[in-house]
Design a protein around this motif. Sequence first.
Motif, mmCIF file in Angstrom:
data_model
loop_
_atom_site.group_PDB
_atom_site.id
_atom_site.type_symbol
_atom_site.label_atom_id
_atom_site.label_comp_id
_atom_site.label_asym_id
_atom_site.label_seq_id
_atom_site.Cartn_x
_atom_site.Cartn_y
_atom_site.Cartn_z
ATOM 1 N N ILE A 118 0.959 -1.237 -0.154
ATOM 2 C CA ILE A 118 -0.146 -0.081 -0.074
ATOM 3 C C ILE A 118 0.895 1.125 0.012
ATOM 4 C CG2 ILE A 118 -0.299 0.094 2.444
ATOM 5 C CD1 ILE A 118 -3.254 1.005 1.949
ATOM 6 N N ALA A 119 2.115 1.252 0.564
ATOM 7 C CA ALA A 119 3.112 2.480 0.448
ATOM 8 C C ALA A 119 3.310 2.540 -0.707
ATOM 9 C CB ALA A 119 4.169 2.048 1.586
ATOM 10 N N ASN A 120 3.804 1.519 -1.588
ATOM 11 C CA ASN A 120 4.125 1.710 -3.130
ATOM 12 C C ASN A 120 3.051 2.765 -3.677
ATOM 13 O OD1 ASN A 120 6.611 0.907 -3.699
ATOM 14 N ND2 ASN A 120 5.864 -1.451 -3.530
ATOM 15 N N VAL A 121 1.837 2.531 -3.365
ATOM 16 C CA VAL A 121 0.681 3.063 -4.010
ATOM 17 C C VAL A 121 0.458 4.631 -3.424
ATOM 18 C CG1 VAL A 121 -1.800 3.178 -4.621
ATOM 19 C CG2 VAL A 121 -0.537 0.920 -4.869
ATOM 20 N N HIS A 122 0.464 4.538 -1.935
ATOM 21 C CA HIS A 122 -0.193 5.905 -1.247
ATOM 22 C C HIS A 122 0.996 6.356 -0.550
ATOM 23 C CE1 HIS A 122 -4.088 5.785 -2.733
ATOM 24 N NE2 HIS A 122 -4.141 4.587 -2.437
ATOM 25 N N ILE A 127 0.726 3.868 5.000
ATOM 26 C CA ILE A 127 1.241 3.309 6.017
ATOM 27 C C ILE A 127 0.276 3.770 7.317
ATOM 28 C CG2 ILE A 127 2.929 3.113 7.907
ATOM 29 C CD1 ILE A 127 5.103 3.312 5.342
ATOM 30 N N ARG A 128 0.114 4.986 7.360
ATOM 31 C CA ARG A 128 -0.815 5.692 8.378
ATOM 32 C C ARG A 128 -2.124 5.149 8.146
ATOM 33 N NH1 ARG A 128 1.969 11.068 6.877
ATOM 34 N NH2 ARG A 128 2.908 11.628 8.823
ATOM 35 N N PHE A 129 -2.626 4.783 7.133
ATOM 36 C CA PHE A 129 -4.134 4.105 6.923
ATOM 37 C C PHE A 129 -3.955 2.642 7.577
ATOM 38 C CE2 PHE A 129 -6.593 0.896 5.006
ATOM 39 C CZ PHE A 129 -7.886 1.424 4.941
ATOM 40 N N MET A 130 -2.891 1.872 7.266
ATOM 41 C CA MET A 130 -2.815 0.616 8.024
ATOM 42 C C MET A 130 -2.770 0.601 9.540
ATOM 43 S SD MET A 130 -3.180 -1.606 5.508
ATOM 44 C CE MET A 130 -2.565 -2.960 6.145
ATOM 45 N N LEU A 131 -1.983 1.870 10.068
ATOM 46 C CA LEU A 131 -1.830 2.181 11.532
ATOM 47 C C LEU A 131 -3.217 2.081 11.951
ATOM 48 C CD1 LEU A 131 1.344 3.759 11.861
ATOM 49 C CD2 LEU A 131 1.094 1.744 12.840
ATOM 50 N N ALA A 132 -4.036 3.078 11.405
ATOM 51 C CA ALA A 132 -5.194 3.422 11.856
ATOM 52 C C ALA A 132 -6.300 2.247 11.774
ATOM 53 C CB ALA A 132 -5.886 4.781 11.090
ATOM 54 N N HIS A 140 -3.112 -8.021 17.757
ATOM 55 C CA HIS A 140 -2.073 -7.029 17.677
ATOM 56 C C HIS A 140 -1.246 -6.870 16.338
ATOM 57 C CE1 HIS A 140 -2.523 -8.168 22.098
ATOM 58 N NE2 HIS A 140 -2.773 -7.204 22.054
ATOM 59 N N VAL A 141 -1.342 -5.898 15.969
ATOM 60 C CA VAL A 141 -0.529 -5.640 14.433
ATOM 61 C C VAL A 141 0.526 -4.809 14.740
ATOM 62 C CG1 VAL A 141 -0.897 -4.841 12.198
ATOM 63 C CG2 VAL A 141 -2.768 -6.137 13.417
ATOM 64 N N PHE A 142 1.653 -5.040 14.747
ATOM 65 C CA PHE A 142 2.844 -4.262 14.569
ATOM 66 C C PHE A 142 3.345 -3.991 13.386
ATOM 67 C CE2 PHE A 142 2.674 -6.794 18.732
ATOM 68 C CZ PHE A 142 2.737 -5.857 19.517
ATOM 69 N N VAL A 143 3.935 -2.980 13.227
ATOM 70 C CA VAL A 143 4.166 -2.198 11.683
ATOM 71 C C VAL A 143 5.691 -1.983 11.780
ATOM 72 C CG1 VAL A 143 3.741 -0.539 9.947
ATOM 73 C CG2 VAL A 143 1.862 -1.145 11.571
ATOM 74 N N MET A 144 6.149 -2.521 10.886
ATOM 75 C CA MET A 144 7.670 -2.152 10.123
ATOM 76 C C MET A 144 7.486 -1.189 9.033
ATOM 77 S SD MET A 144 9.479 -4.192 12.237
ATOM 78 C CE MET A 144 10.998 -4.312 11.641
ATOM 79 N N LEU A 145 8.343 -0.113 9.170
ATOM 80 C CA LEU A 145 8.340 0.996 8.207
ATOM 81 C C LEU A 145 9.237 0.596 6.968
ATOM 82 C CD1 LEU A 145 9.047 3.985 10.518
ATOM 83 C CD2 LEU A 145 6.956 3.260 9.705
ATOM 84 N N SER A 146 8.193 0.534 5.860
ATOM 85 C CA SER A 146 8.721 0.232 4.576
ATOM 86 C C SER A 146 9.933 1.116 3.994
ATOM 87 C CB SER A 146 7.780 0.238 3.353
ATOM 88 O OG SER A 146 6.414 -0.349 3.825
ATOM 89 N N SER A 147 10.981 0.015 3.650
ATOM 90 C CA SER A 147 12.317 0.635 3.401
ATOM 91 C C SER A 147 12.634 0.813 2.022
ATOM 92 C CB SER A 147 13.545 -0.354 4.179
ATOM 93 O OG SER A 147 13.590 -1.502 3.415
#
Length: 303
Positions: A118-122, A127-132, A140-147
């Motif tokens: 989703i980061a490749n598109v938006h 990423i903020r959308f997936m966090l929200a 429990h959904v933990f997020v790694m920041l797409s490198s």
Amino acid sequence: MTIKPFAQETHEMEALLAVARGDQPADLLLKGGRLLNVFSGEIYTADVALAGGRVAGVSDVPGLYSGRETLELHGEYIAPGFIDAHVHIESSMLLPAEFANAVLPHGTTSVVTDPHEIANVHGLEGIRFMLAASAGLPLHVFVMLSSCVPATNMETSGAQLNVQDLAALLGEDRVLGIAEMMNYPGVVAGAGDMIAKALLGHGAGLRVDGHAPMLNGAALQAYAAVGIASDHESVGAEEAMRKLRAGMQVLIREGSTARNLSALLSIVTPINSRFCSFATDDKQPADLQSQGHIDHNVRRAVA
């Protein structure tokens, strides 16, 4: 990571201790279950007292704890939930809430997700959308920041994320670090953007995950020297063992697209098992429904 005010933390700790001492009833008491204790390697009858979303105490002495609510287990098992160490929720084609509905019944209670698709598109908004969208779920959904957005300079993508972009999200709750460093040739060669992103994660005291298919020799040592903590791309036992020897955690992948469990399981021993984890990477809805999730990987491993 969100830091609570000291007064709030103090109050929560005092409340937890009161339950742990047996002075106050637990929010929920799991009574008379057979506890799988992964620290001691035992299974025994125990009561588990829960308070404030945490385990306050575990007792094999009946009656030590009471609860405002009590769940009588009658010998049913109490076990930790499964964790998917690396997954792209978008590949399931489900929103996080529906993904949770699909995996929770199979015993998965936590996932570590890289929302790079989703980061490749938006970009950052993806990423903020997936966090929200994953906030407040029973999973429990933990997020790694797409490198690596885009993954290569040959892609046509909707966004590009540089180190300053990723830094803007480091303080978000449930962010664990920097996601798979897919540009492994760039990491090995010391490309400025890759090194900056790795240092961003290290500087925040967070994890940096890897993605290094077929890497060997000095190139693997260089990749590991950057402080890459894991790899999920091994397809053979020899490759996985090289990465384990280099100090990287081996994520044994068994998903819908790549199925490496049978080839990698032979490397796991009682000594090194704590450095091996299960991951799916990609799991599609039909497979989630027919096979399950990490429980499928466990059944395969046991078989």
